[in-house]
Design a protein around this motif. Structure first.
Motif, short mmCIF file in Angstrom:
data_model
loop_
_atom_site.label_atom_id
_atom_site.label_comp_id
_atom_site.label_asym_id
_atom_site.label_seq_id
_atom_site.Cartn_x
_atom_site.Cartn_y
_atom_site.Cartn_z
N GLY A 1 0.99 -1.33 0.20
CA GLY A 1 0.19 0.03 -0.11
C GLY A 1 0.81 1.19 -0.16
N PHE A 2 0.23 2.43 0.27
CA PHE A 2 1.07 3.62 0.15
C PHE A 2 0.95 4.22 1.50
CE2 PHE A 2 -0.40 3.29 -4.25
CZ PHE A 2 0.99 3.13 -4.79
N VAL A 3 2.06 4.62 2.03
CA VAL A 3 2.39 5.20 3.55
C VAL A 3 2.02 6.54 3.53
CG1 VAL A 3 4.17 3.48 3.93
CG2 VAL A 3 4.90 5.77 2.93
N SER A 4 1.71 7.15 4.57
CA SER A 4 1.59 8.70 4.51
C SER A 4 2.66 9.30 4.42
CB SER A 4 1.11 9.16 6.16
OG SER A 4 -0.31 8.49 6.48
N CYS A 5 2.88 10.33 3.68
CA CYS A 5 4.08 10.86 2.92
C CYS A 5 5.08 11.53 4.06
CB CYS A 5 3.76 11.99 2.02
SG CYS A 5 3.07 11.27 0.50
N THR A 6 4.66 12.13 5.06
CA THR A 6 5.58 12.82 6.10
C THR A 6 6.26 11.50 6.88
OG1 THR A 6 4.55 14.92 6.07
CG2 THR A 6 6.03 14.18 8.03
N PRO A 7 5.32 10.44 7.26
CA PRO A 7 6.12 9.30 8.25
C PRO A 7 7.04 8.70 7.12
CG PRO A 7 3.60 9.55 8.74
CD PRO A 7 3.97 10.58 7.61
N GLY A 8 6.74 8.35 5.99
CA GLY A 8 7.23 7.71 5.07
C GLY A 8 8.72 8.34 4.64
N GLY A 9 8.59 9.69 4.71
CA GLY A 9 9.67 10.49 4.21
C GLY A 9 10.84 10.42 5.80
N ILE A 10 10.18 10.18 7.06
CA ILE A 10 10.99 10.16 8.13
C ILE A 10 11.57 8.67 8.19
CG2 ILE A 10 10.65 9.52 10.73
CD1 ILE A 10 8.48 11.78 10.65
N MET A 11 11.04 7.67 7.71
CA MET A 11 11.54 6.50 7.90
C MET A 11 12.77 6.34 6.80
SD MET A 11 10.03 5.06 10.17
CE MET A 11 10.73 3.39 9.95
N ARG A 12 12.64 6.98 5.64
CA ARG A 12 13.58 7.09 4.74
C ARG A 12 14.99 7.99 5.27
NH1 ARG A 12 11.70 7.01 -1.59
NH2 ARG A 12 9.99 5.91 -1.07
N LEU A 13 14.73 8.78 5.76
CA LEU A 13 15.57 9.60 6.28
C LEU A 13 16.64 8.46 7.68
CD1 LEU A 13 14.09 13.17 7.28
CD2 LEU A 13 15.92 12.62 5.63
N LEU A 14 15.66 8.14 8.48
CA LEU A 14 16.34 7.08 9.43
C LEU A 14 17.16 6.17 8.61
CD1 LEU A 14 13.40 6.79 11.93
CD2 LEU A 14 15.48 8.21 12.26
N GLU A 15 16.77 5.46 7.54
CA GLU A 15 17.28 4.36 6.71
C GLU A 15 18.51 5.09 6.21
OE1 GLU A 15 16.62 1.24 3.39
OE2 GLU A 15 15.14 2.63 3.83
N ALA A 16 18.54 6.37 5.44
CA ALA A 16 19.50 6.79 5.04
C ALA A 16 20.79 7.28 6.04
CB ALA A 16 19.21 8.01 4.42
N TYR A 17 20.58 7.31 7.17
CA TYR A 17 21.54 7.81 8.15
C TYR A 17 21.88 6.36 9.01
CZ TYR A 17 21.78 12.60 6.87
OH TYR A 17 22.10 13.56 6.20
N ASP A 18 21.29 5.22 8.66
CA ASP A 18 21.86 3.92 9.25
C ASP A 18 21.43 4.02 10.58
OD1 ASP A 18 22.94 2.96 6.97
OD2 ASP A 18 24.77 4.10 7.34
N VAL A 19 20.08 4.68 10.98
CA VAL A 19 19.86 4.62 12.41
C VAL A 19 19.20 3.11 12.80
CG1 VAL A 19 18.08 5.50 14.08
CG2 VAL A 19 19.21 7.06 12.46
N GLU A 20 19.70 2.75 13.77
CA GLU A 20 19.19 1.26 14.06
C GLU A 20 18.01 1.32 15.15
OE1 GLU A 20 18.51 -2.35 14.52
OE2 GLU A 20 20.44 -2.00 13.51
N LEU A 21 16.91 0.65 14.61
CA LEU A 21 15.80 0.99 15.39
C LEU A 21 15.12 -0.19 16.13
CD1 LEU A 21 13.48 2.60 12.52
CD2 LEU A 21 14.37 3.69 14.55
N ALA A 22 15.78 -1.50 15.59
CA ALA A 22 15.52 -2.64 16.54
C ALA A 22 15.97 -2.64 17.80
CB ALA A 22 16.09 -3.89 15.78
N GLY A 23 14.80 -2.58 18.81
CA GLY A 23 15.12 -2.59 20.27
C GLY A 23 15.16 -1.43 20.82
N LYS A 24 14.99 -0.07 20.17
CA LYS A 24 15.22 1.11 20.59
C LYS A 24 13.96 1.45 21.17
CE LYS A 24 19.66 1.03 19.58
NZ LYS A 24 20.66 1.11 20.66
#
Length: 288
Positions: free
Chosen positions: A141-164
């Motif tokens: 499906g399609f994500v809400s654009c701002t949250p989707g953008g946030i997730m792309r930023l976190l991925e681009a900066y290699d932010v580890e999210l598991a367990g955080k």
């Protein structure tokens, strides 16, 4: 992090530019293979100056990315039923691949009813209940654009999210709530806070990742940021001020988004990327 150091700034503008460049290449491929360019339809009720500016900017970005745009300007007297009819018509139009309803639409409009008139396969802004459900269950499906953008930023900066521990401050249907669901899907432990949360600073102090999305200028104080935390400020208030006190927060955070230039550019980039993806799905074009 010592108080003499400052956080690394997250370059949302740079990532957005790269995203749009990739999107333009995909749009050109779709046009070459099908003879049809992706098309985004925008609908606007009334002439609110900020909304008019936003729509104009989005249409200009579409043109740069090789996306056709069709704009439906509706009078301020438009009823909910009339708006629903317009959106259903766009949903049924095979020449339109994505639909964006610029909001707010005005107090007399039932926005939820209007959003639900958008076909899920064309909901490139991620505003329908179908899209939220898809986000929650990690379904296509399609994500809400701002949250989707946030997730792309976190991925681009290699932010580890598991367990955080991620603290989302805000619970709107198209920002706070979906942001939390997307973080949860990456195995973060998510806490939702909002305007009625008792002792908000106590929750912020425990956060490895803070997503500020409440729409209150400098609500989150720098001294409450956990040293080394990642701070994503999705707030945008008059005077180019975010929801986080940037000056003090950057002395404690490891990564922080500026306002403007952080989350904002990624919102439009995701909208364009999802419009092209919607066109690819509807036209049966797979990635080459």
């Amino acid at each position: 992090m010592s108080t003499t150091e400052t956080a690394q700034l997250v370059d949302g503008s740079g990532l957005a530019a790269r995203t749009v460049e990739e999107t333009a290449a995909r749009a050109a491929e779709i046009a070459r293979r099908t003879g049809t360019s992706p098309c985004l339809a925008t609908a606007l009720v009334g002439e609110d100056p900020a909304s008019v500016t936003y729509v104009r900017m989005k249409r200009a970005r579409c043109a740069k990315a090789g996306i056709r745009s069709r704009h439906i300007a509706l009078p301020a007297t438009t009823t909910t039923a009339e708006l629903v009819g317009v959106l259903k018509g766009l949903s049924d139009d095979p020449g339109v691949h994505g639909i964006l309803l610029q909001h707010p639409c005005g107090p007399h409009i039932d926005e939820r009813a209007a959003f639900e008139a958008i076909a899920p396969e064309k909901d490139v802004d991620g505003v329908t209940m179908h899209s939220f459900t898809a986000m929650s269950f990690s379904s296509p499906g399609f994500v809400s654009c701002t949250p989707g953008g946030i997730m792309r930023l976190l991925e681009a900066y290699d932010v580890e999210l598991a367990g955080k521990h991620a603290v989302v401050v805000g619970r709107s249907a198209i920002l706070g709530k979906p942001a939390g669901m997307l973080l949860l899907a990456k195995d973060a432990t998510v806490t939702y806070c909002h305007s009625r949360t008792v002792d908000l600073p106590a929750f912020v102090r425990e956060a490895d990742v803070v997503v500020a999305a409440v729409g209150r200028p400098r609500l989150i104080r720098g001294e409450d940021i956990k040293p080394g935390a990642v701070v994503i400020d999705a707030g945008y208030n008059p005077g180019n001020v975010g929801d986080v006190d940037f000056t003090t927060a950057r002395t404690r955070a490891r990564l922080i988004t500026p306002v403007p230039g952080g989350v904002g550019p990624m919102t439009i980039a995701v909208l364009l990327a999802q419009t092209v993806e919607a066109a690819a799905r509807q036209l049966g074009v797979e990635h080459s």
